[in-house]
Write a protein that holds these residues in place. Sequence first.
Motif, mmCIF file in Angstrom:
data_model
loop_
_atom_site.group_PDB
_atom_site.id
_atom_site.type_symbol
_atom_site.label_atom_id
_atom_site.label_comp_id
_atom_site.label_asym_id
_atom_site.label_seq_id
_atom_site.Cartn_x
_atom_site.Cartn_y
_atom_site.Cartn_z
ATOM 1 N N LYS A 150 65.388 61.532 43.601
ATOM 2 C CA LYS A 150 66.568 61.999 42.858
ATOM 3 C C LYS A 150 66.348 61.839 41.358
ATOM 4 O O LYS A 150 66.698 62.729 40.559
ATOM 5 N N ILE A 151 65.800 60.706 40.966
ATOM 6 C CA ILE A 151 65.545 60.458 39.543
ATOM 7 C C ILE A 151 64.500 61.436 39.014
ATOM 8 O O ILE A 151 64.639 61.986 37.906
ATOM 9 N N ASP A 152 63.460 61.673 39.805
ATOM 10 C CA ASP A 152 62.416 62.619 39.395
ATOM 11 C C ASP A 152 63.006 64.011 39.186
ATOM 12 O O ASP A 152 62.696 64.697 38.207
ATOM 13 N N ALA A 153 63.887 64.439 40.099
ATOM 14 C CA ALA A 153 64.519 65.753 39.972
ATOM 15 C C ALA A 153 65.396 65.819 38.726
ATOM 16 O O ALA A 153 65.427 66.842 38.023
ATOM 17 N N PHE A 169 70.098 56.551 35.718
ATOM 18 C CA PHE A 169 69.940 55.667 36.864
ATOM 19 C C PHE A 169 71.223 55.485 37.671
ATOM 20 O O PHE A 169 71.234 55.659 38.890
ATOM 21 N N GLU A 170 72.313 55.110 37.017
ATOM 22 C CA GLU A 170 73.537 54.810 37.767
ATOM 23 C C GLU A 170 74.032 56.009 38.566
ATOM 24 O O GLU A 170 74.451 55.864 39.722
ATOM 25 N N CYS A 193 72.264 58.537 39.751
ATOM 26 C CA CYS A 193 71.363 58.771 40.878
ATOM 27 C C CYS A 193 71.520 57.684 41.939
ATOM 28 O O CYS A 193 71.528 57.976 43.137
ATOM 29 N N ARG A 194 71.662 56.426 41.489
ATOM 30 C CA ARG A 194 71.848 55.325 42.442
ATOM 31 C C ARG A 194 73.130 55.515 43.237
ATOM 32 O O ARG A 194 73.145 55.346 44.464
ATOM 33 N N ASP A 195 74.223 55.872 42.564
ATOM 34 C CA ASP A 195 75.497 56.036 43.255
ATOM 35 C C ASP A 195 75.439 57.181 44.263
ATOM 36 O O ASP A 195 76.021 57.101 45.354
ATOM 37 N N SER A 196 74.718 58.240 43.917
ATOM 38 C CA SER A 196 74.554 59.361 44.841
ATOM 39 C C SER A 196 73.765 58.922 46.073
ATOM 40 O O SER A 196 74.108 59.278 47.219
ATOM 41 N N SER A 211 65.409 46.329 48.258
ATOM 42 C CA SER A 211 66.333 47.172 47.490
ATOM 43 C C SER A 211 67.780 46.705 47.600
ATOM 44 O O SER A 211 68.680 47.360 47.071
ATOM 45 N N ALA A 212 68.016 45.583 48.282
ATOM 46 C CA ALA A 212 69.386 45.108 48.501
ATOM 47 C C ALA A 212 70.183 44.923 47.216
ATOM 48 O O ALA A 212 71.372 45.286 47.168
ATOM 49 N N PRO A 213 69.593 44.372 46.134
ATOM 50 C CA PRO A 213 70.393 44.187 44.915
ATOM 51 C C PRO A 213 70.972 45.484 44.352
ATOM 52 O O PRO A 213 71.995 45.457 43.658
ATOM 53 N N LEU A 214 70.336 46.620 44.671
ATOM 54 C CA LEU A 214 70.844 47.904 44.191
ATOM 55 C C LEU A 214 72.154 48.292 44.881
ATOM 56 O O LEU A 214 72.860 49.183 44.411
#
Length: 332
Positions: free
Chosen positions: A226-229, A266-267, A269-272, A301-304
């Motif tokens: 997602k970030i790359d896109a 980041f936020e 993409c992370r939320d998506s 990846s749990a902290p994310l």
Amino acid sequence: MTATLTQNVTNAPMPAIKRPIAVLDAGNRTTQWISPNNAIKTIPSCIKMLEDWEEAQPDQHSVLVEVLNNSGDITERFIVGAEAQRQKGVSAFTGNKCEMAKRLVYGALEPLPGSSTVIFDYLRVALPDARNAENVELLKGLADTYYFRRNGETIHAVVREVEPVDETRPAYRYACAKNLYKSLKHINGILDLGGGTGIGRLYSPSGNLMRLADVIVPGTFQLAKKIDAALMPVTNQSQDLAQIMDAIADGSYQVGVSGANFAHLFEKCRDSWLEEIRAMLRTAWGQYFDQVGEVLIIGGSAPLAKPIEEATKGRFKVAPNSQNISIAGMVL
């Protein structure tokens, strides 16, 4: 080869030291084991096969392996871990980590200090699903005799039996033993978020794995995509997804030393990515939700997933020691 190496082990400097159990959690992003002094070791799950002319020195996050034949000649040479990443080796999230375990296992075959010969009665290995006969067969093949050099130290190791263990089961066992759930009278769950994929599982009050509730969710590999896109309009080319995942892990949000910075993306993409996971859990666990007490979020990846903890008011919660809870549970 096995019979010959067994003879080598027999003739090796004695006495052979027994370690009753070795544990290996070879994940998509990291490989973990427990050393003879009970320290948890973690290195990236990446392998670089080495030609004779290639250099590679081990460090605290890398293991150099030289497989030997009966005459002491090197038959295979590779490095596992951070140095393999730097030298553009093959990461586990790009293939079958159970297949790669035949090389990742060398990290865990550590004798006691001062000894070069070690016998393991059991090697406990995590895998996504112990019902997958092909992957179980691959892991059972790790019961073997090993003659190799590990970071320059010659080792004879024997693994007598391999015990494949379903991912999430050791973490659930640890959580119950350490009272991490408020109550064991309810259905409780584990959401293990890794690099390639994640897995969500529910356990009944009697501790049984509720197989119908198993759900595979996207790992940070999908977040990196997602970030790359999102970066593509600026960079005009795809980025190294492993470097994006590294940048997420270290909090730099920058691809490589001088690459694109994605802090501003980041936020979103992370939320998506997290919403995709929540949607899949709602579908798979909908019929159980009124019976579920708590779900522990574990894995690298749990902290994310803190936003999920906040949105569910702690019903889903990031476990303490979330990155090491599985390997700790494997020795219980």
